[in-house]
Design a protein around this motif. Structure first.
Motif, PDB file in Angstrom:
ATOM      1  N   ARG A  82       0.792  -1.280  -0.035  1.00 23.04           N
ATOM      2  CA  ARG A  82       0.135   0.022  -0.131  1.00 23.04           C
ATOM      3  C   ARG A  82       0.734   1.495  -0.128  1.00 23.04           C
ATOM      4  O   ARG A  82       2.032   1.322   0.612  1.00 23.04           O
ATOM      5  CB  ARG A  82      -0.928  -0.032   1.271  1.00 23.04           C
ATOM      6  CG  ARG A  82      -1.830  -1.191   1.231  1.00 23.04           C
ATOM      7  CD  ARG A  82      -2.724  -1.153   2.182  1.00 23.04           C
ATOM      8  NE  ARG A  82      -2.015  -1.173   3.762  1.00 23.04           N
ATOM      9  CZ  ARG A  82      -2.667  -0.929   4.945  1.00 23.04           C
ATOM     10  NH1 ARG A  82      -3.767  -0.946   4.747  1.00 23.04           N
ATOM     11  NH2 ARG A  82      -1.981  -1.062   5.930  1.00 23.04           N
ATOM     12  N   TRP A 102      -5.313   5.473   0.199  1.00 20.84           N
ATOM     13  CA  TRP A 102      -4.422   4.696  -0.368  1.00 20.84           C
ATOM     14  C   TRP A 102      -4.534   4.952  -1.784  1.00 20.84           C
ATOM     15  O   TRP A 102      -5.597   5.072  -2.307  1.00 20.84           O
ATOM     16  CB  TRP A 102      -4.503   3.183   0.216  1.00 20.84           C
ATOM     17  CG  TRP A 102      -4.203   2.915   1.624  1.00 20.84           C
ATOM     18  CD1 TRP A 102      -5.352   2.444   2.362  1.00 20.84           C
ATOM     19  CD2 TRP A 102      -3.160   3.000   2.315  1.00 20.84           C
ATOM     20  NE1 TRP A 102      -5.007   2.235   3.669  1.00 20.84           N
ATOM     21  CE2 TRP A 102      -3.264   2.519   3.680  1.00 20.84           C
ATOM     22  CE3 TRP A 102      -1.754   3.235   1.976  1.00 20.84           C
ATOM     23  CZ2 TRP A 102      -2.501   2.553   4.637  1.00 20.84           C
ATOM     24  CZ3 TRP A 102      -0.801   3.213   2.841  1.00 20.84           C
ATOM     25  CH2 TRP A 102      -1.219   2.815   4.049  1.00 20.84           C
ATOM     26  N   ARG A 156      -9.814   1.584  -2.329  1.00 21.70           N
ATOM     27  CA  ARG A 156     -11.349   1.258  -1.425  1.00 21.70           C
ATOM     28  C   ARG A 156     -11.006   1.213   0.102  1.00 21.70           C
ATOM     29  O   ARG A 156     -11.864   1.017   0.560  1.00 21.70           O
ATOM     30  CB  ARG A 156     -11.733   0.136  -2.075  1.00 21.70           C
ATOM     31  CG  ARG A 156     -12.388   0.733  -3.642  1.00 21.70           C
ATOM     32  CD  ARG A 156     -13.267  -0.513  -4.217  1.00 21.70           C
ATOM     33  NE  ARG A 156     -13.937   0.087  -5.483  1.00 21.70           N
ATOM     34  CZ  ARG A 156     -13.893  -0.505  -6.665  1.00 21.70           C
ATOM     35  NH1 ARG A 156     -13.581  -1.773  -6.545  1.00 21.70           N
ATOM     36  NH2 ARG A 156     -14.399  -0.064  -7.434  1.00 21.70           N
ATOM     37  N   GLU A 157      -9.730   0.747   0.424  1.00 24.27           N
ATOM     38  CA  GLU A 157      -9.419   0.692   1.748  1.00 24.27           C
ATOM     39  C   GLU A 157      -9.350   1.871   2.512  1.00 24.27           C
ATOM     40  O   GLU A 157      -8.475   2.842   2.078  1.00 24.27           O
ATOM     41  CB  GLU A 157      -8.152  -0.030   1.924  1.00 24.27           C
ATOM     42  CG  GLU A 157      -8.007  -1.569   1.376  1.00 24.27           C
ATOM     43  CD  GLU A 157      -6.788  -2.139   1.285  1.00 24.27           C
ATOM     44  OE1 GLU A 157      -6.120  -1.541   2.544  1.00 24.27           O
ATOM     45  OE2 GLU A 157      -6.407  -2.965   0.523  1.00 24.27           O
ATOM     46  N   ASP A 158     -10.367   2.217   3.498  1.00 25.71           N
ATOM     47  CA  ASP A 158     -10.412   3.401   4.316  1.00 25.71           C
ATOM     48  C   ASP A 158      -9.210   3.501   5.103  1.00 25.71           C
ATOM     49  O   ASP A 158      -8.258   2.534   5.560  1.00 25.71           O
ATOM     50  CB  ASP A 158     -11.357   3.433   4.924  1.00 25.71           C
ATOM     51  CG  ASP A 158     -12.688   3.722   4.496  1.00 25.71           C
ATOM     52  OD1 ASP A 158     -12.894   4.040   3.271  1.00 25.71           O
ATOM     53  OD2 ASP A 158     -13.689   3.288   4.958  1.00 25.71           O
ATOM     54  N   HIS A 198      -5.290  -0.179  -3.902  1.00 19.13           N
ATOM     55  CA  HIS A 198      -5.820  -0.098  -2.301  1.00 19.13           C
ATOM     56  C   HIS A 198      -6.832   1.105  -2.221  1.00 19.13           C
ATOM     57  O   HIS A 198      -7.135   1.357  -1.159  1.00 19.13           O
ATOM     58  CB  HIS A 198      -4.855  -0.003  -1.467  1.00 19.13           C
ATOM     59  CG  HIS A 198      -4.098  -1.527  -1.835  1.00 19.13           C
ATOM     60  ND1 HIS A 198      -4.391  -2.765  -1.264  1.00 19.13           N
ATOM     61  CD2 HIS A 198      -2.825  -1.594  -2.238  1.00 19.13           C
ATOM     62  CE1 HIS A 198      -3.329  -3.451  -1.759  1.00 19.13           C
ATOM     63  NE2 HIS A 198      -2.462  -3.073  -2.301  1.00 19.13           N
TER      64      HIS A 198
END
Length: 103
Positions: free
Chosen positions: A43, A68, A74-76, A72
């Protein structure tokens, strides 16, 4: 001078030849005067660290640690994660001889 050596020198953050590796899983890459990329595993996130004169000599903008980069995105990055990343970067820069304020 080989291209590989030029790339290595560029990635040294302009911190007096200091390493860019924070720990076994993360490092910083300087992208511009005040823009860096924090890399942790697979990341990546761009972060702004303003160079100042006096003390502190760096101002880390915590709000720039917001998303990110692909794949990535969509990763908070929640507030706890933001604080963890900012702290990790700040500790690293302190070890390099800088004084850092997180804003």
């Amino acid at each position: 001078m080989s291209i590989l050596l030029k790339i290595r020198r560029t990635l040294r953050l302009g911190l007096g030849g200091a390493e860019t590796r924070i720990d076994g899983s993360s490092h910083l890459i300087r992208l511009g005067r005040d823009e860096y990329q924090f890399v942790e595993g697979a990341r990546r996130v761009n972060v702004y660290i303003e160079m100042l004169s006096g003390t502190p000599d760096r101002m880390l903008d915590r709000s720039s640690i917001d998303r990110w980069l692909p794949p990535h995105e969509r990763e908070d990055i929640d507030e706890t994660e933001r604080e963890r990343i900012a702290g990790k970067i700040s500790e690293f820069l302190n070890r390099q001889g800088h004084s850092v304020e997180i804003r």
